[in-house]
Each structure stands twice: as structure tokens, then as C-alpha cells.
Scaffold this motif. Structure first.
Motif, PDB file in Angstrom:
ATOM      1  N   UNK A 139     -17.277   0.863  -3.856  1.00 56.72           N
ATOM      2  CA  UNK A 139     -16.661  -0.327  -3.269  1.00 56.72           C
ATOM      3  C   UNK A 139     -15.320   0.010  -2.633  1.00 56.72           C
ATOM      4  N   UNK A 140     -14.568   0.933  -3.226  1.00 59.11           N
ATOM      5  CA  UNK A 140     -13.283   1.311  -2.655  1.00 59.11           C
ATOM      6  C   UNK A 140     -13.468   2.102  -1.366  1.00 59.11           C
ATOM      7  N   UNK A 141     -14.520   2.906  -1.299  1.00 58.00           N
ATOM      8  CA  UNK A 141     -14.794   3.653  -0.070  1.00 58.00           C
ATOM      9  C   UNK A 141     -15.033   2.701   1.096  1.00 58.00           C
ATOM     10  N   UNK A 142     -15.712   1.596   0.844  1.00 59.36           N
ATOM     11  CA  UNK A 142     -15.951   0.621   1.904  1.00 59.36           C
ATOM     12  C   UNK A 142     -14.648  -0.067   2.310  1.00 59.36           C
ATOM     13  N   UNK A 143     -13.773  -0.295   1.325  1.00 57.80           N
ATOM     14  CA  UNK A 143     -12.504  -0.960   1.631  1.00 57.80           C
ATOM     15  C   UNK A 143     -11.669  -0.128   2.600  1.00 57.80           C
ATOM     16  N   UNK A 144     -11.663   1.176   2.435  1.00 54.48           N
ATOM     17  CA  UNK A 144     -10.839   2.040   3.283  1.00 54.48           C
ATOM     18  C   UNK A 144     -11.219   1.894   4.761  1.00 54.48           C
ATOM     19  N   UNK A 145     -12.455   1.540   5.010  1.00 53.39           N
ATOM     20  CA  UNK A 145     -12.904   1.418   6.398  1.00 53.39           C
ATOM     21  C   UNK A 145     -12.626   0.037   6.977  1.00 53.39           C
ATOM     22  N   UNK A 146     -12.111  -0.878   6.135  1.00 57.48           N
ATOM     23  CA  UNK A 146     -11.923  -2.249   6.599  1.00 57.48           C
ATOM     24  C   UNK A 146     -10.540  -2.782   6.217  1.00 57.48           C
ATOM     25  N   UNK A 153      -3.046  -3.918  -3.212  1.00 55.07           N
ATOM     26  CA  UNK A 153      -3.006  -3.253  -4.516  1.00 55.07           C
ATOM     27  C   UNK A 153      -4.422  -3.177  -5.045  1.00 55.07           C
ATOM     28  N   UNK A 154      -4.782  -2.022  -5.597  1.00 54.20           N
ATOM     29  CA  UNK A 154      -6.105  -1.828  -6.180  1.00 54.20           C
ATOM     30  C   UNK A 154      -5.962  -1.640  -7.683  1.00 54.20           C
ATOM     31  N   UNK A 155      -6.778  -2.362  -8.435  1.00 55.29           N
ATOM     32  CA  UNK A 155      -6.818  -2.177  -9.884  1.00 55.29           C
ATOM     33  C   UNK A 155      -7.761  -1.025 -10.168  1.00 55.29           C
ATOM     34  N   UNK A 156      -7.194   0.124 -10.445  1.00 57.13           N
ATOM     35  CA  UNK A 156      -8.021   1.276 -10.809  1.00 57.13           C
ATOM     36  C   UNK A 156      -7.170   2.300 -11.535  1.00 57.13           C
ATOM     37  N   UNK A 157      -7.845   3.150 -12.296  1.00 61.21           N
ATOM     38  CA  UNK A 157      -7.154   4.046 -13.216  1.00 61.21           C
ATOM     39  C   UNK A 157      -6.507   5.239 -12.531  1.00 61.21           C
ATOM     40  N   UNK A 159      -4.336   6.988  -9.198  1.00 62.04           N
ATOM     41  CA  UNK A 159      -3.440   6.687  -8.091  1.00 62.04           C
ATOM     42  C   UNK A 159      -4.174   6.876  -6.774  1.00 62.04           C
ATOM     43  N   UNK A 160      -3.619   6.303  -5.719  1.00 62.45           N
ATOM     44  CA  UNK A 160      -4.260   6.368  -4.412  1.00 62.45           C
ATOM     45  C   UNK A 160      -3.184   6.579  -3.353  1.00 62.45           C
ATOM     46  N   UNK A 161      -3.366   7.528  -2.445  1.00 63.60           N
ATOM     47  CA  UNK A 161      -2.316   7.804  -1.461  1.00 63.60           C
ATOM     48  C   UNK A 161      -2.146   6.706  -0.421  1.00 63.60           C
ATOM     49  N   UNK A 162      -3.106   5.789  -0.294  1.00 65.21           N
ATOM     50  CA  UNK A 162      -3.068   4.788   0.760  1.00 65.21           C
ATOM     51  C   UNK A 162      -2.644   3.407   0.283  1.00 65.21           C
ATOM     52  N   UNK A 163      -2.741   3.144  -1.028  1.00 60.93           N
ATOM     53  CA  UNK A 163      -2.502   1.795  -1.537  1.00 60.93           C
ATOM     54  C   UNK A 163      -1.785   1.843  -2.878  1.00 60.93           C
ATOM     55  N   UNK A 320       4.194   3.643  -6.610  1.00 60.90           N
ATOM     56  CA  UNK A 320       2.863   3.621  -6.003  1.00 60.90           C
ATOM     57  C   UNK A 320       1.781   3.383  -7.055  1.00 60.90           C
ATOM     58  N   UNK A 321       2.007   3.867  -8.268  1.00 63.31           N
ATOM     59  CA  UNK A 321       1.038   3.651  -9.348  1.00 63.31           C
ATOM     60  C   UNK A 321       1.786   3.328 -10.629  1.00 63.31           C
ATOM     61  N   UNK A 322       1.297   2.340 -11.349  1.00 58.45           N
ATOM     62  CA  UNK A 322       1.893   1.983 -12.634  1.00 58.45           C
ATOM     63  C   UNK A 322       0.768   1.607 -13.588  1.00 58.45           C
TER      64      UNK A 322
END
Length: 339
Positions: A139-146, A153-157, A159-163, A320-322
Motif C-alpha cells: 500500500x505504501x508503494x502505491x502511495x509514493x506514486x500518487x 505522515x505514515x504510521x509505520x515502524x 523511517x522513510x526518506x520521503x515522509x 522525521x521519525x519518532x
């Protein structure tokens, strides 16, 4: 009916609240927006004044003054699962406390309910920021394209360089669970993992591996489940208890099934096999035996996510991540191994 609610009386304003609390109206605004740099005593005084005056901030007036809708868009993948559902409810509570509303869209693999459809629906409402409860990497891969250029902010365990990202520390929770079993004397600890497309499942599996590696214990391939108690039951019904004295299940539902499957074979929990879960479902303390598990503080996670989103909306810097620390709940499903 309170004095402020009587017909013909003007509704209290933020300035009335400030006068009653003995603070500036900016301090009241910071409390309403969940700003972290407020002394606890001041925050409590402002909240008491808000309750006493029955103050309700006008979202229309705020939107006109700030050019904001005071609305956060939330995309939720797998909303029926415990973690995503609990995170959404926590976000709703934190948003209300900060004077925001939540617009949620449940996404799935169906084209009519995908990431692009969800983003279009939320953007049409003029949301100020976007929170994505994206437990699966697909689901996150699809988000990156849109991406829509909104503070996100993404709830995930991980860190992410874009969000921005926020989460309960899944790896730390898993390590605490496995270290507890090791400290009891267990040396053969198997893992019933969640689907490996899920960030949380991967982080919990990594915590299990890291704890075993730190203790110099053998690491066998985990069994990958589907989060359900039925899968846990099948696992417990076939587990070779002669080669395993403990099971770390990636969630409480699978742990419940494991206990059931073992019990039907006459294998005692925790006498023969200890079992640990993850989540601390409301009923986990009433399992037979009551389940040792890892508690996730979703309320704190929701408050953290809202602080980050509001800071992003205001153009302020934030990590960026907490993450939120989990808590190990010790109950009767774990004990020292007999052999």
C-alpha cells in the motif's frame, strides 16, 4: 443548562478562556493544538477553564482566519485489523483534542478503493494534511506514486526518506518479549510471524531474531501466519513441543489459537510450553491462561502523530521519525521451562 448556553448569551471565545485561566490567548491556542512546549500545570489550568466555560472552538472561524479546513485526511489500509483500527480511533481522539476533524478513507486492492481513489476523495475535501495508516509495504508503494504535495505522515515502524513516520517501537517490543522468555530459562523459542508484507510483522520478527542472536541462541525459520486465531490453532495443533519450550506469536489472536491447539493435545501452557503474544487485546488478560503480551499505547501514538502533523502544517521542524515505547505485560502464560 450552563450560563454560557442560555439563549441570547454570546458563546465564550478563546479570549474568555484565556482570561479565566490567567494566560494569553496564544497559550490557549497552543494547548488546543497539542503543542508540546506547555507546562503541565498551565495546560491543566487551560483545560479546566475550557470545561468550565463549555468552550467550543468554531472550526468555521478558524478556517477563515487561517485559510485551513482544520481537517486531517486519513488513508487506512486493512481497517478491520486491530492495529490499524486502534490507530484510527486514537487519531480521531487526538484530532478532536487539537481542534481538528478526521476524514477517513478505507483502501483495499480493489480499483474503486485504492490509494488514488482515496487521495482524490480526501483532496476534494481540502484536507490540511494526510496521515496514512499503511501497515503493508504494497500500500505504501502505491502511495509514493500518487503524492499530492500535502504534509504527510505514515504510521509505520520504519523511517522513510520521503515522509514523516511514527509508530510504536515494534522491534523493541518483540525483543522485550523474547528476552523475558530467555531470562526464564528458555533456549528454544519459536516464532509464529505475521504476514511479511506488513511492516509491523517484519519488525517483530527482527526483534525476535536480534534477541536470540544477542543471547547466542539458535535461530530457526519462523512460521508465517495470517494474524488469525485459526492459523494459531493449526500451528499449536502441530507444534513439536519436544523441540520448543516457548512460542512468540506476532499477535494475541494467533497466540490464543496456539494455546487452544496445545491444550487440545494435553500440552500445558505454561508448564510445557510458554506463549507470548503482541498487542494486549482487551480480552488478553482473560485468556486461559491470561496472556503475557506486549501492549501498544495507541492513544500516545495518536497524540504523537497529531503533533507531527500540526508542526508540518505550521511549517515547523520535527523529527522525521519518532516512536512510542511499548510495554511488556507479564501474566500467567509464561513460566520457567520444566526440562
Amino acid at each position: 443548562m450552563t450560563e454560557q448556553e442560555r439563549p441570547g448569551r454570546q458563546r465564550p471565545s478563546i479570549y474568555d478562556v484565556a482570561d479565566l485561566a490567567g494566560v494569553s490567548h496564544m497559550t490557549v491556542s497552543r494547548v488546543l493544538n497539542g503543542h508540546p512546549n506547555i507546562r503541565p500545570a498551565t495546560r491543566e489550568r487551560v483545560l479546566r477553564a475550557i470545561d468550565e466555560m463549555n468552550y467550543t472552538r468554531s472550526s468555521i472561524a478558524r478556517a477563515l482566519a487561517t485559510n485551513r479546513t482544520m481537517r486531517i485526511g486519513v488513508l487506512v489500509d486493512s481497517p478491520l485489523q486491530w492495529g490499524p483500527n486502534s490507530t484510527l480511533r486514537a487519531l480521531e481522539g487526538a484530532a478532536r483534542h487539537a481542534g481538528y476533524a478526521i476524514s477517513a478513507f478505507s483502501i483495499s486492492d480493489e480499483p474503486s478503493a485504492g490509494i488514488d481513489a482515496g487521495l482524490s476523495a480526501l483532496v476534494a475535501q481540502g484536507v490540511d494534511a494526510l496521515c496514512v495508516i499503511a501497515p503493508r509495504s504494497s500500500s505504501l508503494d502505491r502511495l509514493r506514486r500518487h503524492r499530492e504535495g500535502l504534509p504527510t505522515l505514515v504510521i509505520k515502524a520504519e523511517s522513510d526518506p520521503e515522509m514523516h513516520t511514527a509508530a510504536v517501537d515494534q522491534r523493541a517490543g518483540a525483543m522485550a518479549a523474547v528476552m523475558h522468555l530467555i531470562e526464564l530459562g528458555h533456549r528454544s523459542i519459536v516464532h509464529l510471524a505475521g504476514p511479511q508484507d506488513w511492516f509491523d510483522a517484519r519488525a517483530r520478527a527482527q526483534g525476535w531474531r536480534d534477541a536470540l542472536a544477542d543471547a547466542g541462541l539458535a535461530i530457526t525459520p519462523p512460521t508465517v501466519g495470517d494474524w488469525t486465531s485459526d492459523f494459531g490453532y493449526a500451528f499449536g495443533s502441530s507444534l513439536d513441543a519436544s523441540n520448543a519450550t516457548a512460542v512468540f506469536a506476532a499477535n494475541d489472536q494467533m497466540a490464543l489459537g496456539v494455546v487452544h491447539g496445545l491444550a487440545e493435545r494435553g500440552i500445558d501452557v505454561p508448564g510445557d510450553v510458554s506463549v507470548v503474544g503482541f498487542d494486549d487485546l482487551p480480552d488478553a488478560r482473560h485468556f486461559l491462561p491470561p496472556l503475557t503480551t506486549v501492549r501498544q499505547d495507541f492513544d500516545s501514538l495518536g497524540a504523537l502523530a497529531m503533533r507531527i502533523l500540526i508542526a508540518a502544517i505550521d511549517g515547523e521542524e520535527y523529527a522525521e521519525h519518532d516512536s512510542i515505547a511499548p510495554r511488556l505485560m507479564l501474566r500467567a502464560s509464561t513460566a520457567a521451562p520444566r526440562r
